[in-house]
Write a protein that holds these residues in place. Structure first.
Motif, PDB file in Angstrom:
ATOM      1  N   HIS A  47      18.293  48.333  54.533  1.00  0.00           N
ATOM      2  CA  HIS A  47      17.707  49.612  54.156  1.00  0.00           C
ATOM      3  C   HIS A  47      16.935  49.547  52.851  1.00  0.00           C
ATOM      4  N   GLN A  48      17.510  48.931  51.843  1.00  0.00           N
ATOM      5  CA  GLN A  48      16.887  48.888  50.531  1.00  0.00           C
ATOM      6  C   GLN A  48      16.611  47.439  50.117  1.00  0.00           C
ATOM      7  N   GLU A  49      15.790  47.282  49.097  1.00  0.00           N
ATOM      8  CA  GLU A  49      15.478  45.937  48.618  1.00  0.00           C
ATOM      9  C   GLU A  49      16.730  45.196  48.172  1.00  0.00           C
ATOM     10  N   ILE A  50      17.704  45.908  47.660  1.00  0.00           N
ATOM     11  CA  ILE A  50      18.953  45.301  47.213  1.00  0.00           C
ATOM     12  C   ILE A  50      19.757  44.718  48.371  1.00  0.00           C
ATOM     13  N   ASP A  51      19.390  45.114  49.607  1.00  0.00           N
ATOM     14  CA  ASP A  51      20.174  44.730  50.777  1.00  0.00           C
ATOM     15  C   ASP A  51      19.733  43.422  51.429  1.00  0.00           C
ATOM     16  N   LEU A  52      18.808  42.708  50.814  1.00  0.00           N
ATOM     17  CA  LEU A  52      18.476  41.364  51.280  1.00  0.00           C
ATOM     18  C   LEU A  52      18.004  40.534  50.106  1.00  0.00           C
ATOM     19  N   LYS A  53      18.180  39.227  50.233  1.00  0.00           N
ATOM     20  CA  LYS A  53      17.910  38.341  49.103  1.00  0.00           C
ATOM     21  C   LYS A  53      16.427  38.266  48.771  1.00  0.00           C
ATOM     22  N   ASN A  54      15.633  37.969  49.794  1.00  0.00           N
ATOM     23  CA  ASN A  54      14.202  37.743  49.562  1.00  0.00           C
ATOM     24  C   ASN A  54      13.389  38.922  50.082  1.00  0.00           C
ATOM     25  N   TYR A  55      13.496  40.047  49.415  1.00  0.00           N
ATOM     26  CA  TYR A  55      12.840  41.250  49.921  1.00  0.00           C
ATOM     27  C   TYR A  55      11.318  41.172  49.818  1.00  0.00           C
ATOM     28  N   LYS A  56      10.800  40.475  48.827  1.00  0.00           N
ATOM     29  CA  LYS A  56       9.340  40.421  48.652  1.00  0.00           C
ATOM     30  C   LYS A  56       8.664  39.681  49.794  1.00  0.00           C
ATOM     31  N   THR A  57       9.245  38.568  50.213  1.00  0.00           N
ATOM     32  CA  THR A  57       8.629  37.770  51.272  1.00  0.00           C
ATOM     33  C   THR A  57       8.965  38.289  52.667  1.00  0.00           C
ATOM     34  N   ASN A  58       9.898  39.238  52.775  1.00  0.00           N
ATOM     35  CA  ASN A  58      10.290  39.775  54.078  1.00  0.00           C
ATOM     36  C   ASN A  58       9.709  41.154  54.373  1.00  0.00           C
ATOM     37  N   LYS A  59       8.943  41.703  53.465  1.00  0.00           N
ATOM     38  CA  LYS A  59       8.351  43.021  53.715  1.00  0.00           C
ATOM     39  C   LYS A  59       7.481  42.964  54.961  1.00  0.00           C
ATOM     40  N   GLY A  60       7.715  43.898  55.863  1.00  0.00           N
ATOM     41  CA  GLY A  60       6.963  43.952  57.107  1.00  0.00           C
ATOM     42  C   GLY A  60       7.560  43.134  58.227  1.00  0.00           C
ATOM     43  N   ASN A  61       8.580  42.326  57.918  1.00  0.00           N
ATOM     44  CA  ASN A  61       9.243  41.543  58.963  1.00  0.00           C
ATOM     45  C   ASN A  61      10.288  42.386  59.697  1.00  0.00           C
ATOM     46  N   SER A  62      10.628  41.939  60.890  1.00  0.00           N
ATOM     47  CA  SER A  62      11.645  42.613  61.694  1.00  0.00           C
ATOM     48  C   SER A  62      12.914  42.836  60.882  1.00  0.00           C
ATOM     49  N   GLY A  63      13.401  44.060  60.875  1.00  0.00           N
ATOM     50  CA  GLY A  63      14.581  44.406  60.101  1.00  0.00           C
ATOM     51  C   GLY A  63      14.285  44.884  58.704  1.00  0.00           C
ATOM     52  N   PHE A  64      13.018  44.728  58.275  1.00  0.00           N
ATOM     53  CA  PHE A  64      12.643  45.204  56.942  1.00  0.00           C
ATOM     54  C   PHE A  64      11.221  45.775  56.960  1.00  0.00           C
ATOM     55  N   THR A  65      10.856  46.367  58.088  1.00  0.00           N
ATOM     56  CA  THR A  65       9.583  47.081  58.147  1.00  0.00           C
ATOM     57  C   THR A  65       9.747  48.453  57.503  1.00  0.00           C
ATOM     58  N   ASP A  66       8.660  49.015  57.048  1.00  0.00           N
ATOM     59  CA  ASP A  66       8.708  50.362  56.474  1.00  0.00           C
ATOM     60  C   ASP A  66       9.223  51.365  57.497  1.00  0.00           C
ATOM     61  N   GLU A  67       8.816  51.165  58.761  1.00  0.00           N
ATOM     62  CA  GLU A  67       9.206  52.107  59.810  1.00  0.00           C
ATOM     63  C   GLU A  67      10.717  52.103  60.051  1.00  0.00           C
ATOM     64  N   GLU A  68      11.305  50.913  60.135  1.00  0.00           N
ATOM     65  CA  GLU A  68      12.750  50.813  60.373  1.00  0.00           C
ATOM     66  C   GLU A  68      13.537  51.365  59.192  1.00  0.00           C
ATOM     67  N   ARG A  69      13.093  51.039  57.998  1.00  0.00           N
ATOM     68  CA  ARG A  69      13.783  51.520  56.800  1.00  0.00           C
ATOM     69  C   ARG A  69      13.692  53.046  56.696  1.00  0.00           C
ATOM     70  N   GLU A  70      12.544  53.593  57.064  1.00  0.00           N
ATOM     71  CA  GLU A  70      12.371  55.043  57.023  1.00  0.00           C
ATOM     72  C   GLU A  70      13.292  55.745  58.013  1.00  0.00           C
ATOM     73  N   LYS A  71      13.499  55.140  59.172  1.00  0.00           N
ATOM     74  CA  LYS A  71      14.425  55.737  60.152  1.00  0.00           C
ATOM     75  C   LYS A  71      15.847  55.810  59.580  1.00  0.00           C
ATOM     76  N   MET A  72      16.250  54.780  58.846  1.00  0.00           N
ATOM     77  CA  MET A  72      17.568  54.827  58.208  1.00  0.00           C
ATOM     78  C   MET A  72      17.615  55.915  57.144  1.00  0.00           C
ATOM     79  N   THR A  73      16.563  56.036  56.371  1.00  0.00           N
ATOM     80  CA  THR A  73      16.497  57.087  55.353  1.00  0.00           C
ATOM     81  C   THR A  73      16.620  58.466  55.994  1.00  0.00           C
ATOM     82  N   ILE A  74      15.914  58.679  57.078  1.00  0.00           N
ATOM     83  CA  ILE A  74      15.959  59.977  57.772  1.00  0.00           C
ATOM     84  C   ILE A  74      17.363  60.250  58.292  1.00  0.00           C
ATOM     85  N   LEU A  75      18.011  59.225  58.846  1.00  0.00           N
ATOM     86  CA  LEU A  75      19.386  59.405  59.330  1.00  0.00           C
ATOM     87  C   LEU A  75      20.302  59.826  58.194  1.00  0.00           C
ATOM     88  N   LEU A  76      20.242  59.121  57.085  1.00  0.00           N
ATOM     89  CA  LEU A  76      21.126  59.439  55.964  1.00  0.00           C
ATOM     90  C   LEU A  76      20.840  60.830  55.407  1.00  0.00           C
TER      91      LEU A  76
END
Length: 251
Positions: free
Chosen positions: A149-178
């Motif tokens: 969900h957040q950058e703190i939740d994975l080690k290499n957040y900078k190089t994984n932006k946009g990858n499966s499991g760390f897309t803006d869309e997926e993260r936003e869905k978690m935000t909306i749920l919470l």
């Protein structure tokens, strides 16, 4: 009450790697697993004092969930009801006197994001489903939700932006749920805790160096927060590319 969730990445393989050592040691009231990779009749396990509930995928050797519980549920539901057809065995819901427990294995968007559209549609229906349950009783959602969900939740957040499991869309869905009335129990208790992961690639020495992602969760209705004791990550437990997570609540 102690509830455990673990993506075992193939139960038969995990059993060979010590699944029951952990299962017996942790002595959970409810034990949820994802990615069983089983069909009906492919395994018979004897679990003293536990009732067993299985949801199998139509596709062989794929997906699947199970729940083992000491506490007898009032009812058991498979999938998302009439909202969304679940042919992949991804959801089991147990109804108890004072809460619902939802065990979920969220679809992966795939490396090339070929399944991102399906995943986002799934997220919308899952949120509606959880909100419908929550109107009746508080909800505990657990499982591999396939998103950091957040950058703190994975080690290499900078190089994984946009990858499966760390897309803006997926993260936003978690935000909306919470924001719709739920809390991420681990971040509720440990908002700033770093290097706390639940999944590691099988690539060489990735787990030893703790280059991981936190994608396995316990999400609960906000009104259960006062009953929350702890939300744990058992990263020392091997047997899968995921580790178990545990929830302790005064239920």
């Amino acid at each position: 009450m102690k509830i455990v969730s673990w993506n075992v990445n193939g139960l038969r393989a995990c059993i060979k790697k010590g699944f029951f050592n952990y299962f017996n040691e942790i002595d959970a009231d409810i034990f949820c697993i994802q990615e069983t990779k089983l069909q009906a009749g492919q395994i018979e396990i004897e679990l003293e004092n536990y009732d067993q509930y299985w949801n199998y995928a139509a596709k062989k050797g794929y997906s699947g969930t199970a729940v083992f519980t000491k506490r007898k549920p009032l009812s058991v539901m498979y999938g998302l009801g009439d909202l969304f057809e679940d042919e992949e065995g991804r959801v089991i819901t147990l109804e108890f006197d004072t809460f619902y427990l939802v065990n979920c294995y969220t679809p992966n968007s795939q490396r090339d994001l070929a399944r991102l559209g399906f995943r986002l549609e799934w997220e919308d229906y899952m949120r509606i489903y959880l909100q419908e349950l929550d109107r009746k009783k508080p909800v505990i959602l657990c499982g591999d939700l396939n998103v950091a969900h957040q950058e703190i939740d994975l080690k290499n957040y900078k190089t994984n932006k946009g990858n499966s499991g760390f897309t803006d869309e997926e993260r936003e869905k978690m935000t909306i749920l919470l924001e719709s009335g739920f809390i991420d129990t681990f971040r509720f208790l440990y908002p700033d805790k770093i290097d706390s992961y639940t999944w590691w690639s099988y690539m060489n020495k990735v787990r030893e160096r703790n280059i991981g992602w936190r994608i396995d969760y316990f999400i609960i209705s906000q009104r259960l927060a006062k009953l929350l004791i702890d939300s744990e990550i058992h990263s020392h437990v091997l047997g899968s590319d995921h580790c178990p997570v545990a929830l302790k609540m005064n239920l």
